[in-house]
Scaffold this motif. Structure first.
Motif, PDB file in Angstrom:
ATOM      1  N   LEU A  74       0.844  -1.179   0.000  1.00 34.67           N
ATOM      2  CA  LEU A  74       0.000   0.000   0.000  1.00 34.67           C
ATOM      3  C   LEU A  74       0.888   1.240   0.000  1.00 34.67           C
ATOM      4  CD1 LEU A  74      -1.935  -2.266   0.883  1.00 34.67           C
ATOM      5  CD2 LEU A  74      -3.058  -0.627   2.377  1.00 34.67           C
ATOM      6  N   PRO A  75       0.504   2.294  -0.716  1.00 36.48           N
ATOM      7  CA  PRO A  75       1.356   3.485  -0.791  1.00 36.48           C
ATOM      8  C   PRO A  75       1.701   4.076   0.570  1.00 36.48           C
ATOM      9  CG  PRO A  75      -0.375   3.599  -2.441  1.00 36.48           C
ATOM     10  CD  PRO A  75      -0.684   2.419  -1.578  1.00 36.48           C
ATOM     11  N   THR A  76       0.780   3.977   1.522  1.00 34.96           N
ATOM     12  CA  THR A  76       1.010   4.585   2.833  1.00 34.96           C
ATOM     13  C   THR A  76       1.631   3.629   3.840  1.00 34.96           C
ATOM     14  OG1 THR A  76      -1.288   4.058   3.379  1.00 34.96           O
ATOM     15  CG2 THR A  76      -0.830   6.299   2.589  1.00 34.96           C
ATOM     16  N   VAL A  77       1.845   2.370   3.428  1.00 37.83           N
ATOM     17  CA  VAL A  77       2.468   1.390   4.329  1.00 37.83           C
ATOM     18  C   VAL A  77       3.621   0.722   3.581  1.00 37.83           C
ATOM     19  CG1 VAL A  77       2.012  -0.422   6.017  1.00 37.83           C
ATOM     20  CG2 VAL A  77       0.126   0.978   5.195  1.00 37.83           C
ATOM     21  N   LYS A 351     -10.104  -9.421  -3.434  1.00 32.35           N
ATOM     22  CA  LYS A 351      -9.633  -9.083  -2.098  1.00 32.35           C
ATOM     23  C   LYS A 351      -9.608  -7.573  -1.952  1.00 32.35           C
ATOM     24  CE  LYS A 351      -6.583 -13.063  -1.292  1.00 32.35           C
ATOM     25  NZ  LYS A 351      -5.170 -13.482  -1.172  1.00 32.35           N
ATOM     26  N   ILE A 352      -9.934  -7.130  -0.761  1.00 34.02           N
ATOM     27  CA  ILE A 352      -9.873  -5.705  -0.436  1.00 34.02           C
ATOM     28  C   ILE A 352      -9.031  -5.554   0.819  1.00 34.02           C
ATOM     29  CG2 ILE A 352     -11.182  -3.629   0.189  1.00 34.02           C
ATOM     30  CD1 ILE A 352     -13.612  -4.942  -1.232  1.00 34.02           C
ATOM     31  N   PHE A 353      -8.038  -4.687   0.768  1.00 37.32           N
ATOM     32  CA  PHE A 353      -7.212  -4.364   1.928  1.00 37.32           C
ATOM     33  C   PHE A 353      -7.422  -2.900   2.294  1.00 37.32           C
ATOM     34  CE2 PHE A 353      -4.995  -7.848  -0.161  1.00 37.32           C
ATOM     35  CZ  PHE A 353      -4.635  -8.663   0.900  1.00 37.32           C
ATOM     36  N   LEU A 354      -7.600  -2.629   3.589  1.00 41.05           N
ATOM     37  CA  LEU A 354      -7.726  -1.258   4.078  1.00 41.05           C
ATOM     38  C   LEU A 354      -6.744  -1.052   5.228  1.00 41.05           C
ATOM     39  CD1 LEU A 354     -11.614  -0.787   4.077  1.00 41.05           C
ATOM     40  CD2 LEU A 354      -9.970   0.112   2.404  1.00 41.05           C
ATOM     41  N   ALA A 355      -6.154   0.131   5.285  1.00 48.27           N
ATOM     42  CA  ALA A 355      -5.199   0.469   6.352  1.00 48.27           C
ATOM     43  C   ALA A 355      -5.824   1.499   7.284  1.00 48.27           C
ATOM     44  CB  ALA A 355      -3.907   1.007   5.756  1.00 48.27           C
ATOM     45  N   TYR A 356      -5.526   1.354   8.585  1.00 46.44           N
ATOM     46  CA  TYR A 356      -6.078   2.231   9.622  1.00 46.44           C
ATOM     47  C   TYR A 356      -4.957   2.660  10.564  1.00 46.44           C
ATOM     48  CZ  TYR A 356     -10.558   0.311   8.094  1.00 46.44           C
ATOM     49  OH  TYR A 356     -11.644  -0.072   7.351  1.00 46.44           O
ATOM     50  N   PRO A 357      -5.191   3.738  11.300  1.00 49.30           N
ATOM     51  CA  PRO A 357      -4.161   4.179  12.254  1.00 49.30           C
ATOM     52  C   PRO A 357      -4.043   3.264  13.466  1.00 49.30           C
ATOM     53  CG  PRO A 357      -6.097   5.594  12.382  1.00 49.30           C
ATOM     54  CD  PRO A 357      -6.298   4.699  11.198  1.00 49.30           C
ATOM     55  N   TYR A 358      -5.066   2.457  13.731  1.00 45.15           N
ATOM     56  CA  TYR A 358      -5.021   1.502  14.842  1.00 45.15           C
ATOM     57  C   TYR A 358      -6.037   0.390  14.565  1.00 45.15           C
ATOM     58  CZ  TYR A 358      -9.079   4.297  16.294  1.00 45.15           C
ATOM     59  OH  TYR A 358     -10.278   4.968  16.315  1.00 45.15           O
ATOM     60  N   PRO A 359      -5.908  -0.773  15.220  1.00 41.79           N
ATOM     61  CA  PRO A 359      -6.812  -1.912  14.960  1.00 41.79           C
ATOM     62  C   PRO A 359      -8.132  -1.749  15.707  1.00 41.79           C
ATOM     63  CG  PRO A 359      -5.146  -2.564  16.531  1.00 41.79           C
ATOM     64  CD  PRO A 359      -4.803  -1.165  16.127  1.00 41.79           C
ATOM     65  N   ASN A 390       5.241   0.994   9.425  1.00 46.53           N
ATOM     66  CA  ASN A 390       5.236   2.356   9.964  1.00 46.53           C
ATOM     67  C   ASN A 390       4.187   2.564  11.057  1.00 46.53           C
ATOM     68  OD1 ASN A 390       2.992   2.132   8.392  1.00 46.53           O
ATOM     69  ND2 ASN A 390       3.332   3.982   7.184  1.00 46.53           N
ATOM     70  N   GLY A 391       3.662   1.466  11.609  1.00 40.73           N
ATOM     71  CA  GLY A 391       2.711   1.579  12.698  1.00 40.73           C
ATOM     72  C   GLY A 391       1.255   1.584  12.275  1.00 40.73           C
ATOM     73  N   TYR A 392       0.981   1.711  10.993  1.00 41.15           N
ATOM     74  CA  TYR A 392      -0.397   1.570  10.520  1.00 41.15           C
ATOM     75  C   TYR A 392      -0.786   0.083  10.549  1.00 41.15           C
ATOM     76  CZ  TYR A 392      -0.468   6.376   8.720  1.00 41.15           C
ATOM     77  OH  TYR A 392      -0.449   7.743   8.593  1.00 41.15           O
ATOM     78  N   TRP A 393      -2.083  -0.162  10.559  1.00 42.72           N
ATOM     79  CA  TRP A 393      -2.576  -1.541  10.617  1.00 42.72           C
ATOM     80  C   TRP A 393      -3.368  -1.850   9.354  1.00 42.72           C
ATOM     81  CZ3 TRP A 393      -1.880  -5.058  14.709  1.00 42.72           C
ATOM     82  CH2 TRP A 393      -1.153  -4.538  15.800  1.00 42.72           C
ATOM     83  N   ILE A 394      -3.064  -3.000   8.739  1.00 45.36           N
ATOM     84  CA  ILE A 394      -3.737  -3.422   7.508  1.00 45.36           C
ATOM     85  C   ILE A 394      -4.732  -4.525   7.832  1.00 45.36           C
ATOM     86  CG2 ILE A 394      -3.440  -4.374   5.201  1.00 45.36           C
ATOM     87  CD1 ILE A 394      -0.607  -3.270   5.211  1.00 45.36           C
ATOM     88  N   SER A 454     -11.191   6.814  10.047  1.00 42.57           N
ATOM     89  CA  SER A 454     -10.913   7.030   8.628  1.00 42.57           C
ATOM     90  C   SER A 454      -9.759   6.132   8.183  1.00 42.57           C
ATOM     91  CB  SER A 454     -10.545   8.489   8.372  1.00 42.57           C
ATOM     92  OG  SER A 454     -11.632   9.341   8.687  1.00 42.57           O
ATOM     93  N   THR A 455      -9.855   5.635   6.977  1.00 42.02           N
ATOM     94  CA  THR A 455      -8.780   4.811   6.422  1.00 42.02           C
ATOM     95  C   THR A 455      -7.573   5.672   6.085  1.00 42.02           C
ATOM     96  OG1 THR A 455      -9.808   5.052   4.246  1.00 42.02           O
ATOM     97  CG2 THR A 455     -10.299   3.045   5.467  1.00 42.02           C
ATOM     98  N   VAL A 456      -6.412   5.052   6.134  1.00 38.61           N
ATOM     99  CA  VAL A 456      -5.172   5.744   5.759  1.00 38.61           C
ATOM    100  C   VAL A 456      -4.486   5.031   4.594  1.00 38.61           C
ATOM    101  CG1 VAL A 456      -4.779   6.781   8.019  1.00 38.61           C
ATOM    102  CG2 VAL A 456      -3.911   4.474   7.555  1.00 38.61           C
ATOM    103  N   GLY A 457      -5.231   4.228   3.880  1.00 41.73           N
ATOM    104  CA  GLY A 457      -4.678   3.528   2.724  1.00 41.73           C
ATOM    105  C   GLY A 457      -5.578   2.393   2.308  1.00 41.73           C
ATOM    106  N   GLY A 458      -5.349   1.867   1.115  1.00 37.15           N
ATOM    107  CA  GLY A 458      -6.154   0.749   0.657  1.00 37.15           C
ATOM    108  C   GLY A 458      -5.736   0.253  -0.711  1.00 37.15           C
TER     109      GLY A 458
END
Length: 528
Positions: A74-77, A351-359, A390-394, A454-458
């Motif tokens: 993911l671009p942000t992870v 498949k869909i992947f989403l990134a968040y700042p925490y789980p 980088n601490g984000y969660w996928i 809010s998502t931080v990537g996907g």
């Protein structure tokens, strides 16, 4: 192995072939073998033939090596990979893949989520949450008959053993499948899953099996013998340690295979963005026609550049059924070839992947140890969180198969704007996709939608368009699988045209990368 050197060589090869195409109009210029497809089957074929002193070339429709082995970040992870296609293997079953990965110097690591560890799984069916031990019990939201109130795998096993001459104590071998008859005299392998279940299960039991087993081929037009293999993968005693993956992503396997192939000889080459459209000629002098393509942001389309022609003494097609049927080759028009080609159904998936700042799902009120969910919603499977570099969660909030589910996600992907941090183009996640996922997740995890940050990537991948109109293939009823595999491997005695895709491999390996490796091995032993 110097992988950086391979990348540099690869870029030189692509550049050279983009600006000038050797004529190959005469037999003296012929490739010894033209390999079509740079997925696991094509790269393994090149790898197996690399030290024979032959002039070999691999041709790939897109600009990417790996086929359905497709790893990205993911671009942000950055630095944390996700697999859009193949993501796990069982070394006990997938011996060729495990051995090959190890031989290439790749590290095989745990895939701890397995198919969803039993004690960490929640079911959400018809609006009700159930733990695995509750399936078939009084809380099961299906109007089952008394003798159908079992777990889905136990019910399917019961239907097979009580309505056929199959043993109650052991799975049948591949050869024994064709000796199984129903109690009313029909060979099991000639029946579809729908036909079998409509005879011996209630309509509610059918819906229960379809929803709780989740996979598309639990019901439908697929051969009824497929359910036997289906049970072996989903048995309750599957250990969380059974499944593994490849460190840094599954597509490291075809990339390393290709590296070894290219570096083995200056006579070997790889040519991306070439679509095989037709074959003519005879053994020793096949004329292959390629249409140049262009790939932008994951989308590959034909160009207006003139077609290019190559001579090859032998042709190996390491491409799926849906691609083979698009090639113009006179013998392909024969009735028997068309019949064998179409012995399988394609199964679409996504498949869909989403990134968040925490789980955030850890704040639910079901069970903080839940890592996996199965549902009759279009998301079907959810898999747990992975902390990024980088601490984000996928999160993998949707892994689904089947035409209706994939068609929904395709429609939603084409609507709305692109979310922040999404991969571009074909892997784009739209706001409509994200919002629908959040709606489903709020139900599964019993959380108000407003609790989801809010998502931080996907990123997402839909396996529904050429050259992958299907993620894998499954046999139709009425065909003897080993015979079809052997026929499709080399269908014409008077032609050196060989197929090594896993589409026609028999039984439970058919939907796995292992099938293509075994097809290549069999072809090498018999014909190469």
């Amino acid at each position: 192995m110097n992988f950086l050197l391979f990348i540099l060589l690869l870029s030189q090869v692509i550049c050279t072939w983009s600006h000038g195409w050797p004529p190959y109009n005469h037999e003296d210029d012929c490739l010894d073998v033209a390999i079509i497809g740079a997925g696991i089957g094509g790269t393994y074929t090149g790898y197996r033939l690399r030290n024979r002193g032959l002039k070999l070339a691999i041709f790939e429709y897109s600009d990417r090596v790996g086929g359905r082995m497709f790893t990205a970040a993911l671009p942000t992870v950055p630095g944390t990979t996700v697999d859009f296609g193949a993501m796990r293997l069982n070394p006990k079953e997938h011996t060729f893949l495990a051995h090959t990965a190890t031989k290439l110097g790749l590290k095989i690591v745990d895939f701890p989520l397995n198919y969803g560890n039993r004690n960490e799984t929640i079911y959400y069916l018809r609006g009700r949450h159930l733990l695995p031990d509750e399936l078939g019990g009084p809380r099961t939201p299906y109007n089952l008959r008394p003798n159908e109130r079992l777990s889905p795998t136990d019910l399917l096993w019961k239907l097979y053993t009580e309505n056929t001459n199959m043993s109650r104590y052991a799975y049948p071998s591949e050869s024994e499948i064709y000796t199984i008859y129903t109690t009313d005299g029909y060979p099991l392998y000639t029946m579809s899953m729908d036909n079998f279940l409509s005879r011996y299960a209630s309509r509610e039991a059918y819906s229960y099996l379809r929803d709780a087993l989740v996979w598309h081929h639990a019901t439908g037009r697929f051969g009824a013998q497929i359910g036997l293999d289906f049970l072996t993968f989903l048995s309750d005693d599957t250990s969380p340690t059974d499944l593994k993956t490849v460190d840094n992503g599954m597509d490291q396997v075809p990339k390393r295979l290709l590296s070894a192939f290219v570096l083995a000889s200056p006579r070997h080459s790889i040519h991306l963005n070439h679509h095989l459209t037709s074959m003519k000629g005879r053994p020793g002098n096949y004329r292959l026609t390629f249409q140049p393509t262009r790939t932008v942001a994951g989308y590959t389309k034909p160009t207006l550049l003139p077609n290019r022609h190559v001579c090859a003494r032998k042709v190996i097609l390491a491409i799926q059924k849906d691609c083979v049927e698009k090639v113009d080759f006179a013998p392909y028009k024969s009735r028997e070839f068309r019949r064998r080609l179409n012995t399988v159904y394609g199964v679409q998936s996504q498949k869909i992947f989403l990134a968040y700042p925490y789980p955030w799902k850890d704040f639910n009120n079901i069970n903080e140890n839940i890592t996996h969910a199965k549902t009759n919603l279009p998301s079907k499977f959810t898999y747990d969180w992975r902390e990024g570099s980088n601490g984000y969660w996928i999160h993998l909030p949707s892994y689904s198969d089947g035409e209706s589910s994939v068609a929904l996600w395709r429609e939603l992907q084409n609507q709305g704007s692109t979310i922040y941090g999404s991969m571009p183009g074909a892997q784009r996640v739209s706001t409509e996709v994200r919002d629908r996922i959040h709606s489903y997740m709020s139900r599964i995890y019993r959380l108000p939608k407003s609790y989801i940050p809010s998502t931080v990537g996907g990123a997402m991948q839909l396996w529904d368009t050429f050259p992958f109109r299907a993620a894998w293939h499954i046999y139709k009823p009425g065909f003897r699988m080993e015979q079809t595999r052997d026929y499709m491997l080399k269908p014409f005695a008077n032609h050196e045209v060989i197929h090594v895709a896993g589409s026609w491999w028999p039984n439970k390996l058919q939907g796995w990368s292992e099938a293509a490796l075994r097809a290549v091995d069999l072809a090498v032993k018999r014909y190469l």
